[in-house]
Write a protein that holds these residues in place. Structure first.
Motif, mmCIF file in Angstrom:
data_model
loop_
_atom_site.group_PDB
_atom_site.id
_atom_site.type_symbol
_atom_site.label_atom_id
_atom_site.label_comp_id
_atom_site.label_asym_id
_atom_site.label_seq_id
_atom_site.Cartn_x
_atom_site.Cartn_y
_atom_site.Cartn_z
ATOM 1 N N ILE A 1 -2.383 -2.043 6.277
ATOM 2 C CA ILE A 1 -2.947 -3.245 5.670
ATOM 3 C C ILE A 1 -2.593 -4.444 6.536
ATOM 4 C CG2 ILE A 1 -2.964 -2.381 3.300
ATOM 5 C CD1 ILE A 1 -0.413 -3.931 2.772
ATOM 6 N N VAL B 1 -7.799 -3.362 4.635
ATOM 7 C CA VAL B 1 -7.193 -2.101 4.210
ATOM 8 C C VAL B 1 -7.824 -0.966 5.008
ATOM 9 C CG1 VAL B 1 -6.815 -0.523 2.288
ATOM 10 C CG2 VAL B 1 -6.759 -2.994 1.892
ATOM 11 N N VAL C 1 -3.527 5.158 2.125
ATOM 12 C CA VAL C 1 -3.685 3.883 2.817
ATOM 13 C C VAL C 1 -2.693 3.877 3.967
ATOM 14 C CG1 VAL C 1 -3.549 1.382 2.655
ATOM 15 C CG2 VAL C 1 -4.402 2.699 0.721
ATOM 16 N N LEU D 1 -2.980 0.383 -4.117
ATOM 17 C CA LEU D 1 -2.728 -0.954 -3.600
ATOM 18 C C LEU D 1 -2.125 -1.774 -4.737
ATOM 19 C CD1 LEU D 1 -3.124 -2.691 -1.026
ATOM 20 C CD2 LEU D 1 -5.314 -3.423 -1.968
ATOM 21 N N ASP E 1 -7.481 3.410 5.839
ATOM 22 C CA ASP E 1 -6.904 4.621 5.256
ATOM 23 C C ASP E 1 -6.942 5.779 6.234
ATOM 24 O OD1 ASP E 1 -9.492 5.745 5.196
ATOM 25 O OD2 ASP E 1 -9.862 5.054 3.145
ATOM 26 N N SER F 1 0.849 -1.196 0.000
ATOM 27 C CA SER F 1 0.000 0.000 0.000
ATOM 28 C C SER F 1 0.881 1.242 0.000
ATOM 29 C CB SER F 1 -0.907 0.008 1.226
ATOM 30 O OG SER F 1 -0.148 0.021 2.425
#
Length: 764
Positions: A299, A310, A296, A269, A312, A263
């Motif tokens: 992960i 995921v 991001v 991604l 952010d 990421s």
């Protein structure tokens, strides 16, 4: 004489009064016995329903949490003067929630008691000599870890907990740290990395993002020669150019060491395939956030390391995994979008027993998510500061977190059935590895990473499919047979035929299921074409015999009793069956190119399962037809003879009288018979258990099997752990089955009463 006569009359009157009193006593006794028996049956049914309902209540219970402790850690090396120089990377906890540990930038693994005031137990310092560790990777929760240092080394180690019993019964949790061999991945500090061992050879695979912005893949490939010697080849690949200058925020390698996920700060991604060690292939570059200004930030993996979590900078959390559809190559797809956190996502901790996970933000808020149902189940309000580490207990009964002030928060978690809610039980769910949302029942799997699938919709679908197809066969045969027996056969013949058909109801369903599964199913597969053409041949021969019968002289046909001519159809059916079997092979070769199964698949994309709906229809017909026939025949015979006699007197023939006078008058009883038969088909267990493939598919095809609610209980209950999710879902299945049969019987009674009132008024 008169006095004697008076005495006799008095004695006779006294005995009659005694008889009357005795009869009244018997009547009262019988009334009380019937009342007690009926009330007892009702109470037993209510008690059974109450017990079943109690077993299903926990499925709908909301998750609960209890704050057990919030306290400062006593280890001065961590929380004292060195706190500004030491960074805690992560924490873990044992399965009994008696100890927890921290991993810090000094390479120290520190163990503490998990209690109101944590006490330091011991410290294990990683033996690798380094100027300091820069990053950390949790390969498997509470099991495998790795540290990376300023010189480009990666040092793996394992943390394990065992149990010892001292002084006979006292249990003591014993911790152990096992170090692996350090790997030189690069020549510069590693900021973010991922580490895994190949499940086949045990060779390490490392993906590292360095301080200078380089992304490097380090793989060791071990090969064995003919003499057993082992050779190791090292592959190092620089993937920096494929990033396009984007800053990396997270790196993950799955447990199969086949996929690399990266990421970036610009919300992208990246997905590489590592199947070729010498040349990793970039499979996809995806936008993982809502906009270009959203990065991001974190992960991670769910249990099994096939689904990627995921998070952010806007607090959004989503779940991704590879999907395939329409013969296309698999691609990484955003499948679940979960409720967002208040702040940027900072940490993840996945459950080791399901699809749940913890997520925290930079404000110290923690949310408990369930990935399968895409729901937020609990929230743990923060104290305004980010957590240094959060950990899900191995038994999923606790949450442990340490914040940046080295304050410990410990929660007890009560969430025994996280994967069940109304949507997961009855709605479409997009399960891991599937190409789209589906209704799926699959309660067990071959590994601990299996995702349970408890959709009851395929089971209800199968139950209705079996019942409806059975009724399509049973209703015409049973009702027409009842009309024939009650209206056209001679009473002496009827008194023989009716008991014979009623005896069919006494056949055990387990015997019928056994015969259907082991004898009838293979037989139908061999003579399937003959079964298809037999109805047409029977109809043709019947019409031919009927035509000839009316051409016979009355001196010959008049010798038979009224209705006895129907027995000639026995021979007709026998001849039709023999002719159909004789035509089976020639017709299969002529029409279906020698194999009807292959022809059906090529023409209609339908697969022929040996244990299919046709087998179930024939077998269940033996249990349903006698019920519908008996009740329908009784209803037809109960129609006053004056109605049929009046119809015949006005010039109607017997068929017109039966269909236009007798049948409508008996419609209430016939409808009740059909609904009772339908309820019998819905609740059938042994036949659908033994005569179908027990495959929970949603397909109306005659040639496929199914799984019914009742059969599912019989199949799954012996293997269901007591008190587990599967155990309680099966009790919910029992409630649904009862509700369906109860509603059917209630509806049947309401409609039959209306029909009775309607035709009673018309008769009047």
């Amino acid at each position: 004489m008169s006095s004697d006569r008076t005495d006799e009359l008095g004695i006779e009157e006294s005995s009659k009064q005694k008889q009357i009193r005795r009869r009244k006593l018997y009547d009262r006794l019988a009334r009380h016995v019937v009342f007690v028996g009926g009330a007892g049956i009702i109470l037993c049914i209510v008690a059974i329903l109450f017990f079943i309902g109690i077993e299903t209540v926990p499925l709908w219970k909301s998750p609960g949490k209890k704050l057990e402790s919030v306290s400062e850690m006593e280890d001065r090396l961590v929380s004292g003067t060195a706190a500004g120089q030491v960074r805690i990377f992560d924490i873990g906890v044992d399965e009994y929630r008696e100890q927890f540990f921290t991993v810090d930038s000094l390479g120290s693994v520190r163990f503490f008691t998990l209690e109101e005031k944590p006490k330091s137990l011991k410290t294990h310092t990683i033996s690798h000599k380094t100027a300091g560790y820069t990053s950390f990777y949790n390969a498997r929760d509470n099991t495998s870890y790795a540290l990376a240092d300023r010189e480009g080394y990666v040092k793996p180690f394992d943390v394990s907990f065992g149990v010892e019993f001292r002084e006979g019964t006292e249990r003591t949790v014993v911790s152990k740290v096992t170090e692996g061999e350090a790997l030189r991945v690069t020549q510069e500090p590693i900021e973010i990395f991922a580490y895994q061992n190949s499940p086949e050879t045990g060779a390490p695979v490392v993906a590292a993002y360095t301080a200078s912005g380089r992304l490097i893949i380090y793989l060791e490939v071990k090969e064995e020669g003919f003499l057993g010697e082992s050779e190791t080849e090292i592959f190092t690949t620089d993937l920096t150019a494929e990033l396009g200058g984007a800053a990396v925020t997270g790196v993950q390698i799955d447990s199969e060491t086949q996929n690399l996920y990266v990421s970036t700060k610009n919300g992208k991604l990246y997905h590489w395939s590592l199947s070729d060690p010498s040349s990793p292939e970039l499979k996809s570059t995806l936008g993982a956030t809502a906009g270009p200004g959203v990065a991001v930030t974190k992960i991670g993996f769910l249990l099994g390391q096939r689904s990627l979590i995921v998070g952010d900078s806007a607090g959004n959390v989503s779940v991704w995994f590879e999907t395939t559809g329409g013969g296309e190559e698999s691609k990484l797809t955003k499948v679940h979008v979960l409720p967002p956190l208040p702040g940027p996502v900072d940490k993840f901790s996945a459950s080791q027993r399901g699809r749940g996970f913890l997520a925290s933000d930079t404000s110290g808020n923690i949310f408990l998510y369930q990935a399968t149902s895409a729901t937020k189940q609990l929230d743990f309000p923060g104290r305004g500061k980010p957590y240094a580490g959060i950990s899900f207990s191995p038994k999923v009964d606790g949450v442990v977190a340490v914040d940046s002030d080295m304050a410990l928060s410990s929660y007890y978690l009560d969430n025994p059935h996280p994967e069940t809610n109304f949507r997961s039980l009855f709605g479409k769910i997009w399960y891991e590895g599937y190409d789209r949302p589906r209704y799926v029942w699959q309660s067990t799997g071959g590994t601990d990473e299996f995702e349970p699938k408890f959709s009851l919709t395929p089971l209800a679908y199968g139950t209705l499919k079996g019942a409806i197809y059975t009724m399509l066969l049973s209703i015409p045969l049973a009702v027409l047979a009842a009309i024939c027996v009650s209206q056209f056969l001679h009473p002496s013949i009827r008194n023989v035929v009716k008991p014979v058909i009623e005896v069919m109801a006494a056949l055990p369903s387990v015997v019928l299921g056994f015969l259907a599964g082991l004898w009838l199913a293979p037989l139908l597969e061999k003579v399937f074409v003959a079964i298809l053409v037999m109805p047409f041949i029977v109809i043709a021969l019947t019409l031919l015999v009927l035509f000839l019968w009316h051409r016979f002289p009355f001196s010959l046909s008049g010798r038979f009793r009224v209705g006895a001519e129907l027995f000639t159809l026995v021979g007709v059916i026998g001849i039709a069956a023999a002719l159909s079997l004789w035509l089976n092979s020639p017709l299969e070769s002529l029409v279906f190119a020698g194999d009807f199964r292959d022809w059906f698949f090529r023409m209609f994309d339908l697969r022929y399962d040996q244990r299919n709906m046709l087998v179930v229809g024939f077998a269940m017909g033996f249990t349903v037809i006698p019920i519908i026939f008996t009740i329908s025949e009784d209803a037809l015979s109960s129609v006053p003879r004056t109605l049929s006699a009046g119809s015949l007197a006005l010039g109607a023939n017997r068929w017109q009288t039966a269909t236009r006078i007798v049948l409508p008058s008996a419609s209430a009883g016939i409808f009740s018979a059909i609904m009772i038969g339908f309820g019998r088909a819905v609740g059938e267990t042994m036949i659908v258990l033994m005569a179908t493939g027990n495959t929970p598919v949603m397909d109306w095809s005659f040639f496929n099997g199914f799984r019914a609610l009742s059969a599912n209980i019989a199949v799954e209950l012996p293997e269901a752990p007591h008190g587990g999710t599967l155990y309680r879902v099966l009790f919910l299945t029992a409630i649904l089955l009862f509700a369906v049969t109860f509603l059917l019987n209630t509806l049947a009674e309401i409609l039959s009463q209306r029909l009775r009132r309607k035709y009673a008024q018309s008769d009047a």
